[in-house]
Design a protein around this motif. Structure first.
Motif, PDB file in Angstrom:
ATOM      1  N   ASP A 105      61.954 119.900 158.454  1.00 58.54           N
ATOM      2  CA  ASP A 105      60.880 120.841 158.100  1.00 58.54           C
ATOM      3  C   ASP A 105      61.437 122.215 157.710  1.00 58.54           C
ATOM      4  O   ASP A 105      60.730 123.205 157.725  1.00 58.54           O
ATOM      5  CB  ASP A 105      59.851 120.966 159.235  1.00 58.54           C
ATOM      6  N   GLN A 106      62.694 122.253 157.324  1.00 57.80           N
ATOM      7  CA  GLN A 106      63.328 123.522 156.934  1.00 57.80           C
ATOM      8  C   GLN A 106      63.028 123.854 155.469  1.00 57.80           C
ATOM      9  O   GLN A 106      62.762 122.980 154.663  1.00 57.80           O
ATOM     10  CB  GLN A 106      64.844 123.427 157.130  1.00 57.80           C
ATOM     11  N   GLY A 107      63.093 125.143 155.167  1.00 58.40           N
ATOM     12  CA  GLY A 107      62.972 125.585 153.777  1.00 58.40           C
ATOM     13  C   GLY A 107      61.558 125.609 153.234  1.00 58.40           C
ATOM     14  O   GLY A 107      61.362 125.688 152.024  1.00 58.40           O
ATOM     15  N   LEU A 108      60.558 125.548 154.099  1.00 61.56           N
ATOM     16  CA  LEU A 108      59.167 125.612 153.646  1.00 61.56           C
ATOM     17  C   LEU A 108      58.707 127.065 153.668  1.00 61.56           C
ATOM     18  O   LEU A 108      59.051 127.815 154.577  1.00 61.56           O
ATOM     19  CB  LEU A 108      58.271 124.773 154.558  1.00 61.56           C
ATOM     20  N   SER A 109      57.901 127.442 152.692  1.00 59.73           N
ATOM     21  CA  SER A 109      57.423 128.821 152.653  1.00 59.73           C
ATOM     22  C   SER A 109      56.446 129.061 153.804  1.00 59.73           C
ATOM     23  O   SER A 109      55.741 128.136 154.241  1.00 59.73           O
ATOM     24  CB  SER A 109      56.730 129.110 151.319  1.00 59.73           C
ATOM     25  N   PRO A 110      56.375 130.304 154.289  1.00 61.93           N
ATOM     26  CA  PRO A 110      55.405 130.628 155.346  1.00 61.93           C
ATOM     27  C   PRO A 110      53.971 130.268 154.949  1.00 61.93           C
ATOM     28  O   PRO A 110      53.200 129.799 155.776  1.00 61.93           O
ATOM     29  CB  PRO A 110      55.566 132.143 155.516  1.00 61.93           C
ATOM     30  N   GLU A 111      53.642 130.440 153.677  1.00 58.36           N
ATOM     31  CA  GLU A 111      52.294 130.113 153.188  1.00 58.36           C
ATOM     32  C   GLU A 111      52.018 128.617 153.325  1.00 58.36           C
ATOM     33  O   GLU A 111      50.929 128.209 153.747  1.00 58.36           O
ATOM     34  CB  GLU A 111      52.165 130.570 151.731  1.00 58.36           C
ATOM     35  N   MET A 112      53.013 127.794 152.978  1.00 54.08           N
ATOM     36  CA  MET A 112      52.838 126.335 153.100  1.00 54.08           C
ATOM     37  C   MET A 112      52.668 125.933 154.554  1.00 54.08           C
ATOM     38  O   MET A 112      51.789 125.140 154.882  1.00 54.08           O
ATOM     39  CB  MET A 112      54.052 125.604 152.528  1.00 54.08           C
ATOM     40  N   ILE A 113      53.521 126.469 155.412  1.00 52.46           N
ATOM     41  CA  ILE A 113      53.451 126.124 156.832  1.00 52.46           C
ATOM     42  C   ILE A 113      52.093 126.515 157.412  1.00 52.46           C
ATOM     43  O   ILE A 113      51.456 125.723 158.107  1.00 52.46           O
ATOM     44  CB  ILE A 113      54.602 126.797 157.614  1.00 52.46           C
ATOM     45  N   THR A 114      51.652 127.723 157.099  1.00 54.04           N
ATOM     46  CA  THR A 114      50.359 128.199 157.614  1.00 54.04           C
ATOM     47  C   THR A 114      49.223 127.318 157.120  1.00 54.04           C
ATOM     48  O   THR A 114      48.343 126.932 157.890  1.00 54.04           O
ATOM     49  CB  THR A 114      50.097 129.654 157.172  1.00 54.04           C
ATOM     50  N   THR A 115      49.247 126.984 155.845  1.00 57.07           N
ATOM     51  CA  THR A 115      48.164 126.181 155.260  1.00 57.07           C
ATOM     52  C   THR A 115      48.113 124.794 155.880  1.00 57.07           C
ATOM     53  O   THR A 115      47.032 124.318 156.260  1.00 57.07           O
ATOM     54  CB  THR A 115      48.322 126.099 153.731  1.00 57.07           C
ATOM     55  N   ILE A 116      49.260 124.149 156.007  1.00 55.12           N
ATOM     56  CA  ILE A 116      49.307 122.812 156.613  1.00 55.12           C
ATOM     57  C   ILE A 116      48.801 122.890 158.059  1.00 55.12           C
ATOM     58  O   ILE A 116      48.002 122.061 158.504  1.00 55.12           O
ATOM     59  CB  ILE A 116      50.746 122.237 156.573  1.00 55.12           C
ATOM     60  N   PHE A 117      49.253 123.897 158.789  1.00 51.85           N
ATOM     61  CA  PHE A 117      48.837 124.100 160.180  1.00 51.85           C
ATOM     62  C   PHE A 117      47.318 124.268 160.273  1.00 51.85           C
ATOM     63  O   PHE A 117      46.655 123.643 161.103  1.00 51.85           O
ATOM     64  CB  PHE A 117      49.548 125.335 160.745  1.00 51.85           C
ATOM     65  N   ARG A 118      46.759 125.105 159.399  1.00 53.42           N
ATOM     66  CA  ARG A 118      45.314 125.369 159.423  1.00 53.42           C
ATOM     67  C   ARG A 118      44.502 124.137 159.038  1.00 53.42           C
ATOM     68  O   ARG A 118      43.430 123.892 159.599  1.00 53.42           O
ATOM     69  CB  ARG A 118      44.956 126.539 158.496  1.00 53.42           C
ATOM     70  N   ILE A 119      44.968 123.371 158.080  1.00 60.04           N
ATOM     71  CA  ILE A 119      44.249 122.151 157.697  1.00 60.04           C
ATOM     72  C   ILE A 119      44.253 121.175 158.865  1.00 60.04           C
ATOM     73  O   ILE A 119      43.234 120.558 159.187  1.00 60.04           O
ATOM     74  CB  ILE A 119      44.843 121.521 156.418  1.00 60.04           C
ATOM     75  N   CYS A 120      45.387 121.046 159.532  1.00 59.18           N
ATOM     76  CA  CYS A 120      45.472 120.181 160.707  1.00 59.18           C
ATOM     77  C   CYS A 120      44.512 120.678 161.788  1.00 59.18           C
ATOM     78  O   CYS A 120      43.776 119.890 162.394  1.00 59.18           O
ATOM     79  CB  CYS A 120      46.899 120.137 161.218  1.00 59.18           C
ATOM     80  N   GLN A 121      44.505 121.984 162.001  1.00 56.23           N
ATOM     81  CA  GLN A 121      43.632 122.587 163.005  1.00 56.23           C
ATOM     82  C   GLN A 121      42.159 122.281 162.709  1.00 56.23           C
ATOM     83  O   GLN A 121      41.414 121.864 163.591  1.00 56.23           O
ATOM     84  CB  GLN A 121      43.877 124.104 163.004  1.00 56.23           C
ATOM     85  N   GLU A 122      41.753 122.473 161.482  1.00 59.89           N
ATOM     86  CA  GLU A 122      40.368 122.219 161.072  1.00 59.89           C
ATOM     87  C   GLU A 122      40.023 120.739 161.212  1.00 59.89           C
ATOM     88  O   GLU A 122      38.946 120.372 161.681  1.00 59.89           O
ATOM     89  CB  GLU A 122      40.164 122.673 159.626  1.00 59.89           C
TER      90      GLU A 122
END
Length: 153
Positions: free
Chosen positions: A56-73
């Motif tokens: 999971d290295q080298g991912l942009s902060p925006e991508m990580i946040t978005t994936i996290f939020r979609i999972c959360q929702e």
């Protein structure tokens, strides 16, 4: 009504980005999703298995946040609507894309009838904001699968 919805989505997006958990920067995508699964399981008394991405290295902060939020929702939708007894979250990262699957064995729903529900619109908008795609598979009595695919830039 459409302008109001756009305003609402933009406001929510701004608020969500302001509330970005520092854990995402410190621990990365895998650890954050694993934490989210454990929190979901303990809060809802529903087992949630997590299959991490190999890298999971080298991912942009925006991508990580978005994936996290979609999972959360998605997990929030499961806890409120699905009556599921088992959930799995699967992350996959390769050189071309990031994939996330959130699968439950709940009561399911008719996707065509629910595609404009606010939670689903929000997840779709989040995926679109990072050039990703959200795909939902569900049928009454058959559980629900939410898939997000985001190309790596």
């Amino acid at each position: 009504a459409s302008e109001t919805a756009k305003l609402l989505i933009n406001t929510i997006r701004k608020m969500a980005s302001a509330l970005r958990p520092s854990m995402l920067d410190e621990l990365g995508l895998n650890a954050s999703l694993e934490w989210q699964c454990k929190e979901f399981a303990s809060r809802n008394n529903i087992p949630c298995s997590f299959k991490p991405a190999k890298d999971d290295q080298g991912l942009s902060p925006e991508m990580i946040t978005t994936i996290f939020r979609i999972c959360q929702e998605s997990l929030e939708n499961i806890s409120q609507h699905s009556e599921a007894t088992q959930v799995s979250v699967n992350a996959e990262v390769n050189e071309k894309e990031i994939k996330l699957g959130i699968i439950d064995n709940g009561k399911g729903f008719e996707v065509d009838r629910q595609k404009n529900a606010l939670g689903l619109i929000g997840m779709r908008e989040r995926a679109n904001a990072i050039n990703g795609h959200l795909h939902i598979e569900s049928n009454p009595g058959k559980g629900t699968s939410v898939f997000v695919v985001v190309p790596r830039r």
